[in-house]
Design an enzyme around this catalytic site. Structure first.
Site, mmCIF file in Angstrom:
data_model
loop_
_atom_site.group_PDB
_atom_site.id
_atom_site.type_symbol
_atom_site.label_atom_id
_atom_site.label_comp_id
_atom_site.label_asym_id
_atom_site.label_seq_id
_atom_site.Cartn_x
_atom_site.Cartn_y
_atom_site.Cartn_z
ATOM 1 N N HIS A 258 7.321 -4.898 11.721
ATOM 2 C CA HIS A 258 6.673 -3.574 11.788
ATOM 3 C C HIS A 258 6.175 -3.341 13.214
ATOM 4 O O HIS A 258 5.042 -2.942 13.444
ATOM 5 C CB HIS A 258 5.517 -3.591 10.772
ATOM 6 C CG HIS A 258 4.816 -2.311 10.461
ATOM 7 N ND1 HIS A 258 3.987 -1.670 11.353
ATOM 8 C CD2 HIS A 258 4.747 -1.558 9.325
ATOM 9 C CE1 HIS A 258 3.457 -0.592 10.775
ATOM 10 N NE2 HIS A 258 3.911 -0.515 9.553
ATOM 11 N N ASP B 156 5.574 4.958 5.008
ATOM 12 C CA ASP B 156 6.612 4.098 5.609
ATOM 13 C C ASP B 156 6.929 2.885 4.737
ATOM 14 O O ASP B 156 8.000 2.290 4.871
ATOM 15 C CB ASP B 156 6.239 3.670 7.040
ATOM 16 C CG ASP B 156 4.869 3.045 7.173
ATOM 17 O OD1 ASP B 156 3.922 3.573 6.560
ATOM 18 O OD2 ASP B 156 4.734 2.036 7.896
ATOM 19 N N HIS B 157 6.018 2.533 3.809
ATOM 20 C CA HIS B 157 6.237 1.354 2.965
ATOM 21 C C HIS B 157 6.866 1.689 1.611
ATOM 22 O O HIS B 157 7.253 0.777 0.868
ATOM 23 C CB HIS B 157 4.919 0.594 2.776
ATOM 24 C CG HIS B 157 4.396 0.043 4.076
ATOM 25 N ND1 HIS B 157 4.423 -1.302 4.382
ATOM 26 C CD2 HIS B 157 3.899 0.671 5.171
ATOM 27 C CE1 HIS B 157 3.940 -1.475 5.610
ATOM 28 N NE2 HIS B 157 3.619 -0.299 6.107
ATOM 29 N N HIS C 88 0.851 -1.192 0.000
ATOM 30 C CA HIS C 88 0.000 0.000 0.000
ATOM 31 C C HIS C 88 0.881 1.235 0.000
ATOM 32 O O HIS C 88 2.100 1.131 0.129
ATOM 33 C CB HIS C 88 -0.988 -0.014 1.167
ATOM 34 C CG HIS C 88 -0.364 0.051 2.534
ATOM 35 N ND1 HIS C 88 0.505 -0.910 3.014
ATOM 36 C CD2 HIS C 88 -0.486 0.966 3.533
ATOM 37 C CE1 HIS C 88 0.871 -0.590 4.247
ATOM 38 N NE2 HIS C 88 0.299 0.544 4.592
ATOM 39 N N ASP D 30 -0.145 -4.130 6.121
ATOM 40 C CA ASP D 30 -0.817 -3.548 7.288
ATOM 41 C C ASP D 30 -2.303 -3.885 7.228
ATOM 42 O O ASP D 30 -2.869 -4.010 6.145
ATOM 43 C CB ASP D 30 -0.673 -2.025 7.281
ATOM 44 C CG ASP D 30 0.748 -1.551 7.583
ATOM 45 O OD1 ASP D 30 1.623 -2.398 7.816
ATOM 46 O OD2 ASP D 30 0.951 -0.317 7.598
ATOM 47 N N HIS E 50 1.087 3.922 2.008
ATOM 48 C CA HIS E 50 1.519 4.631 3.209
ATOM 49 C C HIS E 50 3.031 4.893 3.086
ATOM 50 O O HIS E 50 3.783 4.011 2.671
ATOM 51 C CB HIS E 50 1.273 3.766 4.455
ATOM 52 C CG HIS E 50 0.159 4.264 5.322
ATOM 53 N ND1 HIS E 50 -0.573 3.416 6.126
ATOM 54 C CD2 HIS E 50 -0.342 5.512 5.548
ATOM 55 C CE1 HIS E 50 -1.478 4.123 6.791
ATOM 56 N NE2 HIS E 50 -1.364 5.389 6.460
HETATM 57 ZN ZN LIG Z 1 -0.133 1.368 6.540
HETATM 58 ZN ZN LIG Z 2 2.985 0.637 7.970
#
Ligand SMILES: [Zn+2]
Ligand SMILES: [Zn+2]
Length: 273
Positions: free
Chosen positions: A237, A64-65, A60, A173, A62
């Protein structure tokens, strides 16, 4: 098949944990899943250079990814003696993210092409948008796409990577859901991002409390694994960051629900299937 937790951190900066990223290697396959903070430092520590990747899967969008997507693209490009296109597979929106990342790299691409006679073209990146139910081939793997529930973040996906008779699900996530269950059924391994809700609830910061409703707890990840007959459960994570010596404390939230092997660890923890 080997699964390496390259980065086991989260958006919260951690001196010991890179951002979310996992490596899957097998005969004829070197696959990166998500590319969080510091991914290439961990990738090279795992013995893999960017040109060796068969592809990049993104669960996805987001930040952080995907933080180090530009680093993956650039470093693969400049380290490849001959052009080596990169395929980036993700949910709807990944094409825009790749296009904008390439746009942000334009000055650098120009500098390098001007400076290196043997570099005549910029990085070649193909973004492929997938949705739950899709199946595709990458390297020696057959990869199935499943739905996850990370709402209000949408769309989000999980990937089931199959090579020969081995399979691993990258859950990304989210909270447990039917789509993830379907993808996990009888998988040899399942990698899930997790939070410790008991600890997060202690922090009187609303922005942190907000994450409770869209991440699996350790117990929920274990329940998903048990419900679907998964072989090995890998947790990553960690929110908050798991401190040295806390592995057993974290594991204790999973063991009442899942009797198989449960893997927690620092960056570069690897499991062979
Ligand atoms: Zn996420
Ligand atoms: Zn995340």
């Amino acid at each position: 098949m080997r699964i390496t937790l390259l980065g086991t951190g989260s958006p919260i900066p951690d001196a010991r944990r890179a951002g979310p990223s996992t490596l899957v290697t097998a005969d004829g396959l070197t696959l990166l899943i998500d590319c969080g903070r510091g991914v290439l430092m961990r990738l090279v520590a795992a013995g893999v250079l960017p040109p060796m990747l068969d592809g990049l899967l993104i669960t996805h969008l987001h930040s952080d990814h995907i933080t180090d997507l530009g680093d993956v693209i650039t470093t693969r490009w400049v380290m490849s003696p001959v052009a080596r296109p990169l395929t980036v597979v993700g949910p709807s929106g990944i094409r825009d993210v790749v296009d904008h990342t390439l746009a942000s790299l334009a000055p650098d691409v120009r500098y390098r092409i001007d400076h290196h006679d043997d570099l005549t073209e910029g990085p070649s990146v193909t973004a492929v948008e997938v949705e739950p139910g899709d199946t595709f081939e990458m390297g020696s793997a057959t990869i199935r796409v499943g739905a996850t529930d990370h709402r209000p973040v949408e769309p989000t996906v999980a990937f089931r990577v199959e090579v020969g008779d081995r399979s691993v699900v990258m859950g990304g996530d989210g909270v447990p859901c039917a789509g993830l269950d379907e993808l996990c059924r009888d998988a040899d391994a399942y990698v899930q991002t997790v939070i410790r809700d008991d600890l997060v609830k202690l922090v009187p910061v609303q922005r942190l409390q907000d994450i409770l409703d869209y991440h699996s707890t350790v117990a929920q990840a274990a329940q998903t694994a048990a419900r679907n007959g998964v072989g090995t459960l890998l947790l990553t994570h960690y929110v908050p960051g798991m401190q040295p010596g806390q592995e057993d404390e974290w594991r204790a939230f999973a063991t009442p629900h899942f009797s198989g092997p449960i893997v927690l660890g620092d960056d570069l923890t690897a499991v062979d299937l």
